[in-house]
Write a protein that holds these residues in place. Structure first.
Motif, short mmCIF file in Angstrom:
data_model
loop_
_atom_site.label_atom_id
_atom_site.label_comp_id
_atom_site.label_asym_id
_atom_site.label_seq_id
_atom_site.Cartn_x
_atom_site.Cartn_y
_atom_site.Cartn_z
N ILE A 6 0.86 -1.18 0.00
CA ILE A 6 0.00 0.00 0.00
C ILE A 6 0.90 1.24 0.00
CG2 ILE A 6 -1.81 1.28 1.21
CD1 ILE A 6 -2.79 -1.41 0.11
N GLY A 9 5.04 5.69 -2.83
CA GLY A 9 5.91 6.86 -2.61
C GLY A 9 7.35 6.42 -2.81
N ILE A 10 8.16 6.61 -1.79
CA ILE A 10 9.56 6.19 -1.89
C ILE A 10 9.69 4.72 -1.49
CG2 ILE A 10 11.93 6.62 -1.06
CD1 ILE A 10 10.76 9.02 -2.62
N GLU A 30 -1.85 2.48 -4.97
CA GLU A 30 -1.57 3.87 -4.60
C GLU A 30 -2.87 4.69 -4.62
OE1 GLU A 30 0.94 6.08 -3.61
OE2 GLU A 30 -0.62 7.61 -3.88
N ALA A 31 -3.04 5.52 -3.59
CA ALA A 31 -4.27 6.31 -3.48
C ALA A 31 -4.41 7.36 -4.58
CB ALA A 31 -4.30 7.00 -2.12
N GLU A 39 5.12 16.75 -7.36
CA GLU A 39 4.68 16.93 -5.97
C GLU A 39 5.85 16.89 -5.00
OE1 GLU A 39 0.39 15.60 -4.57
OE2 GLU A 39 1.64 14.01 -5.36
N GLY A 40 5.76 17.69 -3.95
CA GLY A 40 6.81 17.71 -2.94
C GLY A 40 7.93 18.62 -3.40
N LYS A 124 -6.35 3.78 -5.80
CA LYS A 124 -6.73 2.73 -4.84
C LYS A 124 -6.40 3.20 -3.43
CE LYS A 124 -8.00 -0.21 -7.94
NZ LYS A 124 -9.41 -0.61 -8.03
N ASP A 155 2.46 3.52 3.32
CA ASP A 155 1.57 4.63 2.99
C ASP A 155 1.84 5.88 3.82
OD1 ASP A 155 0.61 3.09 5.10
OD2 ASP A 155 -1.49 3.44 4.66
N TYR A 269 4.94 22.67 4.66
CA TYR A 269 5.25 21.33 5.14
C TYR A 269 5.34 21.33 6.67
CZ TYR A 269 7.33 16.73 4.42
OH TYR A 269 7.57 15.39 4.42
N PRO A 297 12.67 16.10 9.16
CA PRO A 297 13.66 16.07 8.08
C PRO A 297 15.00 16.74 8.39
CG PRO A 297 12.03 17.76 7.64
CD PRO A 297 11.61 17.09 8.92
C1 LIG Z 1 3.27 14.33 -1.80
C2 LIG Z 1 4.44 14.17 -0.87
C3 LIG Z 1 5.43 15.17 -0.86
C4 LIG Z 1 6.53 15.07 0.00
N1 LIG Z 1 7.47 16.06 -0.02
C5 LIG Z 1 8.55 15.96 0.78
C6 LIG Z 1 9.54 16.99 0.78
O1 LIG Z 1 9.43 17.97 0.05
N2 LIG Z 1 10.60 16.87 1.62
C7 LIG Z 1 10.74 15.77 2.46
O2 LIG Z 1 11.73 15.69 3.19
N3 LIG Z 1 9.83 14.78 2.46
C8 LIG Z 1 8.73 14.86 1.68
N4 LIG Z 1 7.78 13.87 1.71
C9 LIG Z 1 7.95 12.74 2.66
C10 LIG Z 1 9.00 11.74 2.19
O3 LIG Z 1 8.70 11.26 0.91
C11 LIG Z 1 9.02 10.60 3.21
O4 LIG Z 1 9.33 11.16 4.48
C12 LIG Z 1 10.09 9.54 3.03
O5 LIG Z 1 10.63 9.53 1.76
C13 LIG Z 1 9.56 8.14 3.39
O6 LIG Z 1 8.79 7.64 2.32
P1 LIG Z 1 7.51 6.72 2.44
O7 LIG Z 1 7.44 5.96 1.18
O8 LIG Z 1 7.52 5.99 3.75
O9 LIG Z 1 6.27 7.73 2.52
P2 LIG Z 1 5.73 8.74 1.41
O10 LIG Z 1 6.81 9.19 0.52
O11 LIG Z 1 4.95 9.74 2.15
O12 LIG Z 1 4.73 7.84 0.50
C14 LIG Z 1 3.48 7.36 0.95
C15 LIG Z 1 2.62 7.02 -0.26
O13 LIG Z 1 1.44 6.35 0.19
C16 LIG Z 1 0.31 6.89 -0.47
N5 LIG Z 1 -0.88 6.68 0.40
C17 LIG Z 1 -1.19 7.37 1.53
N6 LIG Z 1 -2.34 6.89 2.05
C18 LIG Z 1 -2.75 5.88 1.25
C19 LIG Z 1 -3.86 4.98 1.28
N7 LIG Z 1 -4.81 5.03 2.24
N8 LIG Z 1 -3.99 4.04 0.29
C20 LIG Z 1 -3.04 3.96 -0.69
N9 LIG Z 1 -1.97 4.78 -0.77
C21 LIG Z 1 -1.81 5.73 0.19
C22 LIG Z 1 0.68 8.35 -0.66
O14 LIG Z 1 -0.09 8.95 -1.68
C23 LIG Z 1 2.15 8.24 -1.02
O15 LIG Z 1 2.35 8.05 -2.40
C24 LIG Z 1 6.65 13.93 0.88
C25 LIG Z 1 5.66 12.93 0.86
C26 LIG Z 1 4.57 13.03 0.00
C27 LIG Z 1 3.51 11.93 -0.02
#
Ligand SMILES: Cc1cc2nc3c(=O)[nH]c(=O)nc-3n(C[C@H](O)[C@H](O)[C@H](O)COP(=O)(O)OP(=O)(O)OC[C@H]3O[C@@H](n4cnc5c(N)ncnc54)[C@H](O)[C@@H]3O)c2cc1C
Length: 393
Positions: A6, A9-10, A30-31, A39-40, A124, A155, A269, A297
């Motif tokens: 689910i 993102g990264i 992905e939602a 984005e971001g 999704k 997520d 942010y 961060p």
């Molecule tokens: C739009 C966005 C912009 C960001 N910009 C920055 C930034 O400028 N600088 C910074 O330091 N960090 C930023 N971050 C946070 C950074 O990406 C994370 O801290 C880090 O990279 C860890 O990544 P992650 O995959 O755990 O979470 P995230 O990168 O946050 O990814 C989570 C993903 O899950 C998806 N999601 C959320 N809820 C649901 C759901 N119910 N069902 C399905 N999918 C879902 C989101 O759309 C997203 O794509 C941003 C995150 C997002 C989502």
């Protein structure tokens, strides 16, 4: 085994690629309706994260536009008060810290997953999870469902997976700092591009760097009691925010005010973290990345830690007899490290709130020594390696 992931993102696409290495097929849900690589703003990835990212993508794909990791500190009167030089990182750790646009990293990982044949379904939004005997099933806001043998929650900080499996888990904590940031061009000024320049301004913290493509990437931190909602700013909201930022930095050294005035976009942010979650998994479901525990961060570790998680979890699934054992081992291998990094990031964040004049005097005096000492103490963060070939049993 079939895994449901689910979040794309990264962590999500990297996790799917790691699972493929150990023979587990994943589908990512992905939602967002469509991918949006604008984005971001930007984020730091340090050697520990880059060394894992290299497992999934060619770094050239993201190093088309970046800013360096070297940092120069200034006080509100533009006096240089310290420097963190990363020159030794490449020889010590094999990579050097960079700031990259989040969208570039996100896009590169998503494309790598797609090239590897991993399905990604957009639109999704997960709403619920059930764990009948021997399986996990999920339902999405559009009414559809999916089934798998395991589920990895990637997520992000406001994770729906976390809320579904651990309803009593603590909510993310707002740290009292609001970050705003964006991109500006000031081509008429020949600004130095060797380092990020961080200024402890009179009323707020401001940082900027010139990217390899000549764009100025900047952010500031403001102490603010309540967190606003993150959303795209309308033209009038952007104008109001610019005015507020200009007023805050009006006595700080140029080009700070010009950077704000000429910004074409600004991201808001609010900075949250999740200081401690005592359980990261339940049954066939496990959390990684920001969903499990988020860090502020300030030391650029959010993405790097999420990337570390992907390889360690895949290794646990490969080597341990069942999912329960794999998830428990994963948490025990990761928790102390991420906890320490979250605390370190909070400490750095606290140093960005504006002290009184007496405290400022000592900060300016002591920062060069403090910065050198801290830089030497980062070995345990940057030097982290996953020994992929080591068997965990
Ligand atoms: C739009 C966005 C912009 C960001 N910009 C920055 C930034 O400028 N600088 C910074 O330091 N960090 C930023 N971050 C946070 C950074 O990406 C994370 O801290 C880090 O990279 C860890 O990544 P992650 O995959 O755990 O979470 P995230 O990168 O946050 O990814 C989570 C993903 O899950 C998806 N999601 C959320 N809820 C649901 C759901 N119910 N069902 C399905 N999918 C879902 C989101 O759309 C997203 O794509 C941003 C995150 C997002 C989502």
């Amino acid at each position: 085994m079939k895994a449901i992931i689910i979040g794309c993102g990264i962590a999500g696409p990297a996790m799917a690629l790691a699972l493929q290495k150990v023979g587990v097929q994943a589908v990512i849900y992905e939602a967002r309706e469509v991918p949006d690589d604008t984005e971001g703003a930007f984020l730091g990835i340090s050697p520990n994260g880059l060394n894992i990212l290299k497992e999934y993508i060619a770094l050239d794909e993201i190093l088309i536009d970046y800013t360096p990791g070297k940092i120069r500190f200034f006080n509100a009167r533009n006096k240089a008060i310290g420097v963190i030089d990363n020159a030794e990182q490449r020889s010590r750790y094999g990579s050097e810290t960079v700031q990259v646009k989040r969208g570039l990293v996100n896009g590169a990982l998503r494309r790598a997953a797609q090239r590897a044949g991993i399905p990604i379904e957009f639109g999704k939004r997960l709403v619920s999870i059930a764990q009948p005997e021997g399986a996990v099933t999920v339902s999405f806001a559009d009414g559809s469902t999916a089934e798998g043998d395991l589920l990895i929650g990637c997520d992000g900080i406001h994770s729906a997976v976390r809320r579904a499996i651990l309803p009593n888990a603590p909510e993310p904590e707002y740290t009292g700092l609001l970050s705003t940031g964006g991109f500006t061009r000031l081509d008429e000024l020949a600004l130095p591009a060797d380092a990020i320049r961080m200024t402890f301004g009179e009323r707020g913290f401001f940082a900027y760097a010139v990217s390899t493509q000549g764009e100025i990437w900047w952010f500031n931190n403001i102490a603010q009691k309540t967190a606003p909602q993150r959303h795209e700013l309308s033209q009038s909201e952007l104008a109001v925010l610019k005015k507020r930022l200009v007023a805050l930095h009006k006595n700080d050294p140029e080009p700070i005010v010009s950077i704000i005035e000429r910004a074409h976009t600004i991201e808001i942010y609010p900075i949250y973290d999740i200081p401690f979650l005592d359980q990261w998994h339940q049954g066939r479901v496990c959390l990684i990345g920001d969903a499990a525990r988020a860090t502020a961060p300030h030391i650029g570790q959010g993405a790097s830690l999420a990337l570390e998680d992907t390889l360690v979890l895949a290794q646990c699934i490969r080597d341990l007899a069942d999912l329960q054992a794999a998830f428990a081992r994963f948490q025990s291998l990761r928790q102390a490290r991420v906890q320490a990094i979250i605390q370190q990031a909070r400490k750095v964040g606290d140093s960005k709130t504006v002290p009184n004049r007496f405290q400022q005097f000592f900060r300016d005096l002591l920062l060069p020594f403090f910065v050198k000492l801290e830089a030497r103490k980062m070995d345990w963060v940057y030097g982290y390696r996953v020994d992929w070939h080591k068997k965990l049993i």
